[in-house]
Design an enzyme around this catalytic site. Structure first.
Site, PDB file in Angstrom:
ATOM      1  N   ASN A   1       2.383   8.242   6.041  1.00 56.18           N
ATOM      2  CA  ASN A   1       1.803   6.578   5.383  1.00 56.18           C
ATOM      3  C   ASN A   1       2.211   6.777   4.489  1.00 56.18           C
ATOM      4  O   ASN A   1       2.581   5.298   3.638  1.00 56.18           O
ATOM      5  CB  ASN A   1       0.852   6.009   6.305  1.00 56.18           C
ATOM      6  CG  ASN A   1      -0.556   7.132   6.558  1.00 56.18           C
ATOM      7  OD1 ASN A   1       0.301   8.533   6.944  1.00 56.18           O
ATOM      8  ND2 ASN A   1      -1.353   6.057   6.408  1.00 56.18           N
TER       9      ASN A   1
ATOM     10  N   HIS B   1       4.092  -2.337  15.049  1.00 56.79           N
ATOM     11  CA  HIS B   1       3.410  -3.144  13.999  1.00 56.79           C
ATOM     12  C   HIS B   1       4.731  -2.808  13.134  1.00 56.79           C
ATOM     13  O   HIS B   1       3.931  -3.112  12.040  1.00 56.79           O
ATOM     14  CB  HIS B   1       2.344  -3.569  13.855  1.00 56.79           C
ATOM     15  CG  HIS B   1       0.610  -2.488  13.802  1.00 56.79           C
ATOM     16  ND1 HIS B   1       0.657  -2.474  12.162  1.00 56.79           N
ATOM     17  CD2 HIS B   1       1.067  -1.645  14.384  1.00 56.79           C
ATOM     18  CE1 HIS B   1      -0.597  -1.767  11.989  1.00 56.79           C
ATOM     19  NE2 HIS B   1      -0.461  -1.050  13.022  1.00 56.79           N
TER      20      HIS B   1
ATOM     21  N   CYS C   1      -5.958   1.244   5.599  1.00 61.69           N
ATOM     22  CA  CYS C   1      -7.394   1.810   5.995  1.00 61.69           C
ATOM     23  C   CYS C   1      -7.778   2.586   5.524  1.00 61.69           C
ATOM     24  O   CYS C   1      -9.538   2.462   5.605  1.00 61.69           O
ATOM     25  CB  CYS C   1      -6.824   2.788   7.392  1.00 61.69           C
ATOM     26  SG  CYS C   1      -5.443   2.704   7.959  1.00 61.69           S
TER      27      CYS C   1
END
Ligand code: PMP
Length: 404
Positions: free
Chosen positions: A151, A205, A330
């Site tokens: 990511n 999402h 995050c």
């Protein structure tokens, strides 16, 4: 000022087609799909239709192997804890040092519970070494969990090959992959190249469906135990009344994402490449993290600028209406450098100045032009304020550096 949203690895805008598909299940079709009356048949059928659509999109596999969850985080928890619980006789889990926290933290928890957890290192290009992986496999190996694409950097991992090697070593080794960033950006087929993957997690999402819905593929025959117990929903594999509109939205989003893997992603890659090359030419002391990797996601650009702070760059970009991120969303709440960039041994002077730009099918050439116009100036201004930047020679000058 218009917003330029280039943080699509954090979350994505809901596609209008997805919202349209979901709406009836918020209004007329609100019934509990487990109810016995005729009216409840439509939501119950919508869930099964969604399962079929997803199974078709991911290689035409048997739809019964998919269960819906609340997020990729839940899917990852279910995959790892469910496998460990079902197979107490084996004690080794192999994963990587660059997984998303929703796998990494489970790895650490399993280690605290006494399992032998191997976190495979990556090289400075962000790549895993197959030799190291092969050496780590043992007669104790219960499962491997390797993400398809990272990511933060967009680096893609050879999951198909690693799964094949694991199964050839011992067919009882269970293979999990976190595919959250891969769907819609890479070819993903559970019947062909990913045929040795037993457990496969993803989320809505990141592909233009809402937050709060995900899915887990559990290949028939996998020794795995349900993680959330309660009612009989999802054939007893994930209890809780189903979130029908979100499940319908996930399927629609999956359909659009998989259809876009060809031309749409070629267009996205071209924009990303143009952005990368232009910034490399116009900004001194810039690194493209993961540039040397064999394969990167077409939409992701992870940059590091020596001598500036990522947070300051984000703040300045935000003043121009540009939404990007430093490290991952995050972890960006903390000032600790990203565990992914640390694992890649990005130099100390650059690791704090990292910036992730992630595009989507809605990104335009005009938006890329604007970033190209704004970012070099932001970096130059921040460097002018930095005690570590030598403005005359346009390079980093640390106090113990003879050039400084
Ligand atoms: N895995 C990866 C690779 C991710 O990028 C993310 C989201 N950042 C997740 C898992 C967690 O997804 P969710 O937000 O749906 O829990």
């Amino acid at each position: 000022m218009d917003t330029i949203y280039v943080d699509n690895n954090a979350t994505t805008a809901i596609a209008p087609e997805v919202l349209a598909a979901m709406l009836p299940y918020f209004t007329d079709q609100y019934f509990n799909p487990s109810s016995m009356y005729d009216a409840a048949r439509s939501p119950a059928e919508a869930i099964e239709q969604a399962r079929q659509t997803i199974a078709h999109c991911l290689g035409g596999v048997d739809p019964d192997q998919f269960l819906f969850t609340g997020s990729a985080t839940e899917s990852n928890n279910a995959a790892l804890f469910g496998t460990v619980q079902a197979n107490p006789q084996r004690r080794q889990v192999i994963t990587t040092a660059v997984e998303h926290p929703s796998v990494l933290e489970i790895g650490k928890e399993l280690a605290r519970r006494g399992l032998d957890v191997t976190f495979l290192p990556v090289d400075p290009n962000g790549e895993l070494e197959l030799e190291t992986f092969i050496k780590a496999l043992s007669s104790e190996t219960l499962m491997i969990s390797i993400m398809l694409a990272n990511n933060e950097t967009g680096i893609c991992y050879p999951v198909a090959e690693m799964a094949r090697i694991a199964k050839e070593t011992d067919p009882r080794i269970i293979v999990h992959t976190d595919a959250t960033q891969a769907i819609g950006k890479l070819e993903v087929n559970l019947a062909t190249h990913l045929c040795h993957v037993d457990l496969f997690s993803f989320s809505g999402h990141k592909i233009h469906a809402p937050k709060g819905v995900g899915a887990l593929f559990v290949r028939r025959g996998t020794r795995w135990r349900p993680f959330i117990l309660g009612g009989h929903q999802e054939r007893g594999r994930r209890a809780g009344t189903e979130n029908v509109p979100y499940i319908v939205g996930l399927a629609k989003a999956c359909e659009l994402a998989v259809a876009g893997v060809g031309d749409e992603q070629i267009r996205v890659r071209r924009m990303r490449d143009r952005l990368q090359v232009t910034l490399e030419e116009s900004i001194p002391a810039i690194e493209v993290n993961g540039k040397g990797a064999r394969e990167r996601l077409p939409n992701t650009l992870n940059l590091a600028f020596h001598g500036v702070e990522g947070e300051a760059i984000l703040y300045e970009l935000s003043r121009h209406g540009i939404c990007a991120s430093s490290g991952s969303a995050c972890t960006s709440g903390s000032l600790a450098p990203s565990h992914v960039l640390q694992a890649m041994k990005v130099p100390f002077t650059a690791i704090h100045g990292s910036l992730r730009i992630s595009l989507s099918r809605y990104t335009t050439e005009t938006e890329i032009d604007r970033i190209i116009q704004v970012l070099p100036e932001i970096i130059a201004n921040l460097r002018r304020l930095s005690p570590y930047w030598d403005d005359r020679n346009n390079c980093l000058a640390l106090p113990d550096d003879p050039a400084g």
